[in-house]
Design a protein around this motif. Sequence first.
Motif, mmCIF file in Angstrom:
data_model
loop_
_atom_site.group_PDB
_atom_site.id
_atom_site.type_symbol
_atom_site.label_atom_id
_atom_site.label_comp_id
_atom_site.label_asym_id
_atom_site.label_seq_id
_atom_site.Cartn_x
_atom_site.Cartn_y
_atom_site.Cartn_z
ATOM 1 N N VAL A 8 0.694 -1.324 0.126
ATOM 2 C CA VAL A 8 0.487 0.128 0.260
ATOM 3 C C VAL A 8 0.928 1.274 -0.179
ATOM 4 O O VAL A 8 1.842 1.145 1.126
ATOM 5 C CB VAL A 8 -0.777 -0.027 1.316
ATOM 6 N N GLY A 9 0.506 2.010 -1.417
ATOM 7 C CA GLY A 9 1.458 3.443 -1.652
ATOM 8 C C GLY A 9 0.753 5.111 -0.519
ATOM 9 O O GLY A 9 -0.766 4.562 -0.647
ATOM 10 N N ARG A 119 3.040 -4.536 3.272
ATOM 11 C CA ARG A 119 4.560 -3.689 3.058
ATOM 12 C C ARG A 119 3.818 -2.578 2.441
ATOM 13 O O ARG A 119 2.886 -1.359 1.937
ATOM 14 C CB ARG A 119 5.578 -3.838 1.834
ATOM 15 N N LEU A 120 3.983 -1.216 3.992
ATOM 16 C CA LEU A 120 3.609 -0.178 3.749
ATOM 17 C C LEU A 120 4.872 1.360 2.614
ATOM 18 O O LEU A 120 5.464 0.906 3.436
ATOM 19 C CB LEU A 120 3.179 0.653 4.744
ATOM 20 N N VAL A 121 4.459 1.792 1.599
ATOM 21 C CA VAL A 121 5.733 2.874 1.130
ATOM 22 C C VAL A 121 4.978 4.018 1.248
ATOM 23 O O VAL A 121 3.666 4.525 0.275
ATOM 24 C CB VAL A 121 5.704 1.771 -0.073
ATOM 25 N N MET A 122 5.176 5.030 1.553
ATOM 26 C CA MET A 122 4.983 6.830 1.414
ATOM 27 C C MET A 122 5.798 6.878 0.402
ATOM 28 O O MET A 122 6.686 7.312 -0.033
ATOM 29 C CB MET A 122 6.006 8.257 2.704
ATOM 30 N N GLU A 159 4.638 1.689 -11.617
ATOM 31 C CA GLU A 159 5.266 0.561 -11.900
ATOM 32 C C GLU A 159 6.968 0.461 -11.321
ATOM 33 O O GLU A 159 7.156 -0.762 -10.940
ATOM 34 C CB GLU A 159 5.795 1.205 -13.885
ATOM 35 N N ARG A 160 7.814 1.334 -11.225
ATOM 36 C CA ARG A 160 9.160 1.283 -10.449
ATOM 37 C C ARG A 160 8.715 0.755 -9.130
ATOM 38 O O ARG A 160 9.159 0.450 -8.538
ATOM 39 C CB ARG A 160 9.997 2.429 -11.030
ATOM 40 N N ILE A 161 7.783 1.700 -8.104
ATOM 41 C CA ILE A 161 8.235 1.815 -7.271
ATOM 42 C C ILE A 161 7.534 0.331 -6.542
ATOM 43 O O ILE A 161 8.334 -0.395 -5.240
ATOM 44 C CB ILE A 161 7.376 3.214 -6.290
ATOM 45 N N PHE A 162 6.359 -0.033 -7.349
ATOM 46 C CA PHE A 162 5.949 -1.309 -6.473
ATOM 47 C C PHE A 162 6.512 -2.537 -6.605
ATOM 48 O O PHE A 162 5.824 -3.763 -6.372
ATOM 49 C CB PHE A 162 4.196 -1.406 -7.083
ATOM 50 N N SER A 172 -1.211 -4.182 -5.781
ATOM 51 C CA SER A 172 -0.854 -2.825 -5.199
ATOM 52 C C SER A 172 -2.064 -2.041 -5.346
ATOM 53 O O SER A 172 -2.436 -1.688 -6.034
ATOM 54 C CB SER A 172 0.934 -1.873 -5.728
ATOM 55 N N MET A 173 -0.919 -0.855 -4.326
ATOM 56 C CA MET A 173 -2.438 0.065 -3.412
ATOM 57 C C MET A 173 -1.925 1.869 -4.036
ATOM 58 O O MET A 173 -1.105 1.848 -2.793
ATOM 59 C CB MET A 173 -3.718 -0.076 -3.028
#
Length: 236
Positions: A8-9, A119-122, A159-162, A172-173
């Motif tokens: 989750v972004g 997985r949490l991504v800012m 695309e790159r980050i996930f 991913s979201m």
Amino acid sequence: MPHTVTTVGFDADDTLWQNEQFFRLTEARFAELLRPHTDTEHLSDRLLAAEKRNLGLYGFGIKGFVLSMVETAVDVTGGKVPSSVIAEILAVGRDMLVHPVEPLPHVKETLEALHGHFRLVMITKGDLFDQERKLAASGLGDYFNAVEIVSDKTVATYERIFKRHGDGALKSMMVGNSLKSDIVPALGAGSWGVYVPHALTWSFEHHDKPEDHPRFREIADLGGLGTVLERLTLKA
């Protein structure tokens, strides 16, 4: 039963914490400073035009905003803006760079509930130093598995980050308040996009809602995110 979403972004400004209100207050102060020196009727439009023109040079964030205010002040006064006004513009810009960080409702409890399960991504754009400062001041940093501060948000960005921090865009979201930056390009990458409207959103970030897209969702605040994820998990 596996999650349909594993990563989750989260956008930062006006999704995790207040941001745009400080720009609006500064713009009002900018108009006050210039009122004795020029007609301010179309000042907001002139400033926005300068900001858009300068994005390719300065990027997103406070520093670019301040430089655009200085440029606009020089432009609308025909180069006659007093140095004292320029000094005031720089001062209000410095104030913006040290303003307190105010997390939005339900942010902390939502991150706490999701941490360890996804997985949490800012994922945020803007000035590197300022975004790092705000994350540190927010007290939210420990909830994130990764932080990505980017120059812009495009399909290729997601695309790159996930791919780097998860199992790819399809699992991913992206959660955020900007349809243009957070939702539409994430959907284009194949991710889920959860729109969290904010009362104040910069006009540059406006976009029509992709309401017919099967992976588009909208919630009133981050308190509703858990329910969205639960429903997707049940469908897995």
